[in-house]
Design an enzyme around this catalytic site. Sequence first.
Site, PDB file in Angstrom:
ATOM      1  N   CYS A  43      49.971 114.889 -53.970  1.00  0.00           N
ATOM      2  CA  CYS A  43      49.993 113.477 -53.222  1.00  0.00           C
ATOM      3  C   CYS A  43      50.045 113.704 -51.755  1.00  0.00           C
ATOM      4  CB  CYS A  43      51.146 112.566 -53.674  1.00  0.00           C
ATOM      5  SG  CYS A  43      51.328 111.308 -52.529  1.00  0.00           S
ATOM      6  N   CYS A  48      46.763 111.413 -52.190  1.00  0.00           N
ATOM      7  CA  CYS A  48      47.236 110.194 -51.515  1.00  0.00           C
ATOM      8  C   CYS A  48      47.262 110.149 -50.114  1.00  0.00           C
ATOM      9  CB  CYS A  48      48.452 109.494 -52.087  1.00  0.00           C
ATOM     10  SG  CYS A  48      48.850 109.980 -53.941  1.00  0.00           S
ATOM     11  N   LYS A  51      44.174 111.608 -48.034  1.00  0.00           N
ATOM     12  CA  LYS A  51      43.005 110.430 -48.521  1.00  0.00           C
ATOM     13  C   LYS A  51      43.077 109.185 -47.651  1.00  0.00           C
ATOM     14  CE  LYS A  51      43.946 107.626 -50.990  1.00  0.00           C
ATOM     15  NZ  LYS A  51      43.902 107.521 -52.677  1.00  0.00           N
ATOM     16  N   TYR A 179      39.185 106.263 -60.086  1.00  0.00           N
ATOM     17  CA  TYR A 179      39.857 106.114 -58.552  1.00  0.00           C
ATOM     18  C   TYR A 179      39.122 107.029 -57.504  1.00  0.00           C
ATOM     19  CZ  TYR A 179      44.153 103.840 -60.231  1.00  0.00           C
ATOM     20  OH  TYR A 179      45.311 103.139 -60.657  1.00  0.00           O
ATOM     21  N   ILE A 180      38.998 108.532 -57.694  1.00  0.00           N
ATOM     22  CA  ILE A 180      38.867 109.389 -56.864  1.00  0.00           C
ATOM     23  C   ILE A 180      37.533 109.231 -56.283  1.00  0.00           C
ATOM     24  CG2 ILE A 180      38.790 111.946 -56.106  1.00  0.00           C
ATOM     25  CD1 ILE A 180      41.218 112.416 -57.776  1.00  0.00           C
ATOM     26  N   GLU A 183      36.839 106.021 -54.138  1.00  0.00           N
ATOM     27  CA  GLU A 183      37.525 106.295 -53.063  1.00  0.00           C
ATOM     28  C   GLU A 183      36.713 107.135 -51.920  1.00  0.00           C
ATOM     29  OE1 GLU A 183      42.169 105.154 -54.079  1.00  0.00           O
ATOM     30  OE2 GLU A 183      41.737 107.208 -53.964  1.00  0.00           O
ATOM     31  N   ARG A 206      36.348 102.144 -65.567  1.00  0.00           N
ATOM     32  CA  ARG A 206      36.436 101.664 -66.905  1.00  0.00           C
ATOM     33  C   ARG A 206      37.868 101.359 -67.132  1.00  0.00           C
ATOM     34  NH1 ARG A 206      37.504 104.682 -71.472  1.00  0.00           N
ATOM     35  NH2 ARG A 206      37.081 106.469 -70.326  1.00  0.00           N
ATOM     36  N   HIS A 437      49.817  80.433 -44.054  1.00  0.00           N
ATOM     37  CA  HIS A 437      48.341  80.182 -43.479  1.00  0.00           C
ATOM     38  C   HIS A 437      48.316  80.668 -42.057  1.00  0.00           C
ATOM     39  CE1 HIS A 437      44.744  77.760 -43.605  1.00  0.00           C
ATOM     40  NE2 HIS A 437      45.356  77.293 -42.437  1.00  0.00           N
ATOM     41  N   GLU A 442      46.926  83.434 -49.397  1.00  0.00           N
ATOM     42  CA  GLU A 442      47.392  82.179 -49.702  1.00  0.00           C
ATOM     43  C   GLU A 442      46.723  81.491 -51.044  1.00  0.00           C
ATOM     44  OE1 GLU A 442      46.619  78.816 -46.810  1.00  0.00           O
ATOM     45  OE2 GLU A 442      45.601  80.396 -45.872  1.00  0.00           O
TER      46      GLU A 442
HETATM   47  P1  NDP Z   1      39.925 109.056 -63.533  1.00  0.00           P
HETATM   48  O1  NDP Z   1      40.233 109.537 -64.787  1.00  0.00           O
HETATM   49  O2  NDP Z   1      40.295 107.809 -62.998  1.00  0.00           O
HETATM   50  O3  NDP Z   1      38.322 108.995 -63.849  1.00  0.00           O
HETATM   51  C1  NDP Z   1      37.435 110.026 -64.364  1.00  0.00           C
HETATM   52  C2  NDP Z   1      36.094 109.705 -64.276  1.00  0.00           C
HETATM   53  O4  NDP Z   1      35.399 110.893 -64.488  1.00  0.00           O
HETATM   54  C3  NDP Z   1      35.794 108.632 -65.045  1.00  0.00           C
HETATM   55  O5  NDP Z   1      34.859 107.721 -64.478  1.00  0.00           O
HETATM   56  C4  NDP Z   1      35.038 109.360 -66.333  1.00  0.00           C
HETATM   57  O6  NDP Z   1      34.199 108.553 -66.922  1.00  0.00           O
HETATM   58  C5  NDP Z   1      34.170 110.421 -65.554  1.00  0.00           C
HETATM   59  N1  NDP Z   1      34.379 111.563 -66.319  1.00  0.00           N
HETATM   60  C6  NDP Z   1      35.164 112.330 -67.182  1.00  0.00           C
HETATM   61  N2  NDP Z   1      34.618 113.516 -67.974  1.00  0.00           N
HETATM   62  C7  NDP Z   1      33.377 113.501 -67.387  1.00  0.00           C
HETATM   63  C8  NDP Z   1      32.258 114.285 -67.591  1.00  0.00           C
HETATM   64  N3  NDP Z   1      32.378 115.483 -68.335  1.00  0.00           N
HETATM   65  N4  NDP Z   1      31.150 114.210 -66.991  1.00  0.00           N
HETATM   66  C9  NDP Z   1      31.017 113.000 -66.266  1.00  0.00           C
HETATM   67  N5  NDP Z   1      31.812 112.247 -66.026  1.00  0.00           N
HETATM   68  C10 NDP Z   1      33.157 112.369 -66.547  1.00  0.00           C
HETATM   69  O7  NDP Z   1      40.005 110.496 -62.791  1.00  0.00           O
HETATM   70  P2  NDP Z   1      39.926 110.847 -61.269  1.00  0.00           P
HETATM   71  O8  NDP Z   1      39.734 112.048 -60.912  1.00  0.00           O
HETATM   72  O9  NDP Z   1      38.922 109.484 -60.389  1.00  0.00           O
HETATM   73  O10 NDP Z   1      41.434 110.348 -60.715  1.00  0.00           O
HETATM   74  C11 NDP Z   1      42.569 111.169 -61.385  1.00  0.00           C
HETATM   75  C12 NDP Z   1      43.866 110.458 -61.351  1.00  0.00           C
HETATM   76  O11 NDP Z   1      44.437 110.250 -60.038  1.00  0.00           O
HETATM   77  C13 NDP Z   1      43.633 108.973 -61.884  1.00  0.00           C
HETATM   78  O12 NDP Z   1      43.887 108.760 -63.162  1.00  0.00           O
HETATM   79  C14 NDP Z   1      44.764 108.123 -60.962  1.00  0.00           C
HETATM   80  O13 NDP Z   1      45.833 107.841 -61.851  1.00  0.00           O
HETATM   81  C15 NDP Z   1      45.222 109.204 -59.745  1.00  0.00           C
HETATM   82  N6  NDP Z   1      44.561 108.645 -58.445  1.00  0.00           N
HETATM   83  C16 NDP Z   1      45.253 107.589 -58.049  1.00  0.00           C
HETATM   84  C17 NDP Z   1      44.943 106.988 -56.845  1.00  0.00           C
HETATM   85  C18 NDP Z   1      45.444 105.771 -56.320  1.00  0.00           C
HETATM   86  O14 NDP Z   1      46.556 105.275 -56.880  1.00  0.00           O
HETATM   87  N7  NDP Z   1      44.652 105.048 -55.305  1.00  0.00           N
HETATM   88  C19 NDP Z   1      43.876 107.618 -56.025  1.00  0.00           C
HETATM   89  C20 NDP Z   1      43.253 108.654 -56.856  1.00  0.00           C
HETATM   90  C21 NDP Z   1      43.721 109.217 -57.818  1.00  0.00           C
HETATM   91  P3  NDP Z   1      34.270 107.412 -68.212  1.00  0.00           P
HETATM   92  O15 NDP Z   1      35.042 106.477 -67.680  1.00  0.00           O
HETATM   93  O16 NDP Z   1      33.218 107.337 -68.970  1.00  0.00           O
HETATM   94  O17 NDP Z   1      35.555 108.288 -69.095  1.00  0.00           O
END
Ligand code: NDP
Length: 460
Positions: A43, A48, A51, A179-180, A183, A206, A437, A442
Amino acid sequence: MAKYDYDLFVIGAGSGGVRAARIAATHGAKVAIAEEYRVGGTCVIRGCVPKKLFVYASHFSDEFEEAAGFGWTVEGARFDWKTLIANKDREIDRLNGIYIRNLEKAGVEIVNSRATVKDAHTVHLEAEKKDVTAERILIAVGATPFLPDIPGIEHAITSNEAFHLDELPKRIVVVGGGYIAVEFAGIFNGLGVETMQLYRGSLFMRGFDDDLRELLSEEMLKKGVDLRMNCDIVSIEKKDGELHLMLTDGDVICTDCIMYATGRAPNTKGLGLEEVGVKLGERGEVIVNEYSQTDAPSIYAVGDVTDRANLTPVAIREGHAFADTVYGGRDVKVDHSIIPTAIFSQPEMGTVGLTEAQAREKYKEVDIYKTAFRGLKNTLSGSQERTFMKLVVDAKTDKVLGVHLMGPASGEMIQAVGIAVTMGATKAQFDATIAVHPTAAEELVTLREKWQAPVVKAAD
Ligand code: NDP
């Protein structure tokens, strides 16, 4: 003489480990914490915090443009990546120092070494080449970016490297739809990089509310991110200083940089956990009970390594609950059922509770209240960006089951709305709250009309 060297040995000085160590020490335990990289964890060091600083940096391009509608002329605005990196690094160093000082103040011993588990009460310190014993061991080693095994993957970076690039690339492809990925697509696009985001499924984000997912994709496209869904990369090749990406649909994309944000895997490899009876899940996550205790009773785990809800405040809560329960004489479990969260995409999103789809599965009758509008600022700024708000309500009890927001300050708003949702507030209680307001928020207390699905008439 004490039976063990320490009451508690924590492996990993990220958000969860640091909180647990500090609170356990405050309760009187003799605590040590091992960290192989930098105190602060994902983080603070490469997640976080940096970022969010990058997100701020990337907003200025829009803001300079929007300023014109308010009478401002912004001339000669230029962006310097190296200045941003240097200033960000200075802030991370400062926070790292604060984390170290807070641990020391609490009386926690910091060990700069990779640590592995040797038996239920013994930790091996690799840098010091010695073993230490503890009554309890807490695993708080987090997770690491996962990269699929495709030809040329060595040319890809992850968010770890994105924070330290020597130069800002001219073009980038971000892979993933979580998320990542959203962002960083927003960050690079805002900083003027020609940005493409690839996602293997039909619609990214998703698990989030479908309205948010659709609207975010529309807004990101409007901002210039080249979003490609139903698309993945088969291989990556480096040719003449460029990266050539071979796509599943046969297309070839040329770019300067490719960043994978395809999830994160728990950091349990080689830690010695299974050998001492700790059960790991399919992805290598540590399986714990509601007190964060593993199958080996003296070993606990908190944070991303347990893959429950991979968010900093959750890791902190789990670490604190563990320390209070084991060393503070309290019985604290962490409730993972309602977690407010913000996604610093552009536009920003905030969400708490059930999505519409989840609510419809769980409840007999669900009422939806939603609105999409151009915020007041945008009447002069010229921006076409929309703000969106949605309440998901149980028709029977009137309880607000979920709130989903998109637009400026959604992250700030969802923290406050999260209190109401966590308390079990009803829609009537939202309505009884006097509006502030003029704000976007609101709308949350003035939404009166239930949303009706448009009637689709059969073709004649
Ligand atoms: P996520 O688990 O959120 O998303 C992973 C993404 O990668 C999904 O879209 C998934 O697709 C795709 N994916 C997974 N495997 C493959 C593959 N082999 N080939 C192609 N695509 C693939 O992971 P992130 O890396 O974005 O973030 C990790 C964690 O960090 C998150 O779970 C979150 O909790 C935390 N985070 C929180 C933040 C915040 O609070 N603002 C900011 C950044 C991170 P599919 O949907 O099809 O499975």
